[in-house]
Motif scaffolding. Structure first.
Motif, mmCIF file in Angstrom:
data_model
loop_
_atom_site.group_PDB
_atom_site.id
_atom_site.type_symbol
_atom_site.label_atom_id
_atom_site.label_comp_id
_atom_site.label_asym_id
_atom_site.label_seq_id
_atom_site.Cartn_x
_atom_site.Cartn_y
_atom_site.Cartn_z
ATOM 1 N N ASN A 59 0.837 -1.199 0.000
ATOM 2 C CA ASN A 59 0.000 0.000 0.000
ATOM 3 C C ASN A 59 0.867 1.242 0.000
ATOM 4 N N CYS A 76 -0.708 -0.945 -4.435
ATOM 5 C CA CYS A 76 -2.028 -0.324 -4.301
ATOM 6 C C CYS A 76 -1.846 1.118 -3.822
ATOM 7 N N TRP A 126 -3.412 4.699 -2.573
ATOM 8 C CA TRP A 126 -4.555 5.249 -1.842
ATOM 9 C C TRP A 126 -4.382 6.743 -1.661
#
Length: 122
Positions: free
Chosen positions: A9, A53, A55
């Protein structure tokens, strides 16, 4: 105990820029999104394999992730460098290392290290 690796992340203040860098500049495919095209975006090359990922930290009231180093592989680094130059990237020349790689080192919009390596003599 731990039995697999899912993703890395990145919480960022620059989600749009970061996604554009990875998807458009480096041409890493967008596998899917959890929220929209700029939040919860999974990037990678194989479905159901570990991915990156991205965000939007502001939407989640989350701290920005610290600096990371991502290593990617290409078949021909000189050709990759030419493509990246055509896209407007400026970088130092790649280096050959004794351990058998030819590597280009860049920074993404969040200042994470991006290494693109060609394996030599394989």
């Amino acid at each position: 105990m731990v039995n697999s690796f899912y993703c890395t992340n990145i919480f960022t203040r620059n989600a749009k820029e970061l996604i554009k860098f990875y998807c458009e500049t480096l041409e890493i495919p967008m596998l899917r999104t959890d929220c929209d095209d700029y939040n919860g975006v999974y990037l990678g090359f194989i479905e159901d394999a570990p991915s990156i990922c991205i965000w939007d930290a502001a939407q989640w009231d989350a701290p920005v992730t610290g600096a990371m180093s991502f290593v990617f592989v290409c078949d021909n680094l000189d050709n990759t460098c030419l493509e990246l130059e055509r896209k407007g990237l400026v970088f130092d020349p790649p280096e050959k290392f004794d351990w058998g790689t030819y590597e280009l080192r860049l920074k993404d919009p969040d200042n994470n290290e991006v290494v693109i390596a060609e394996y030599l003599n394989q």
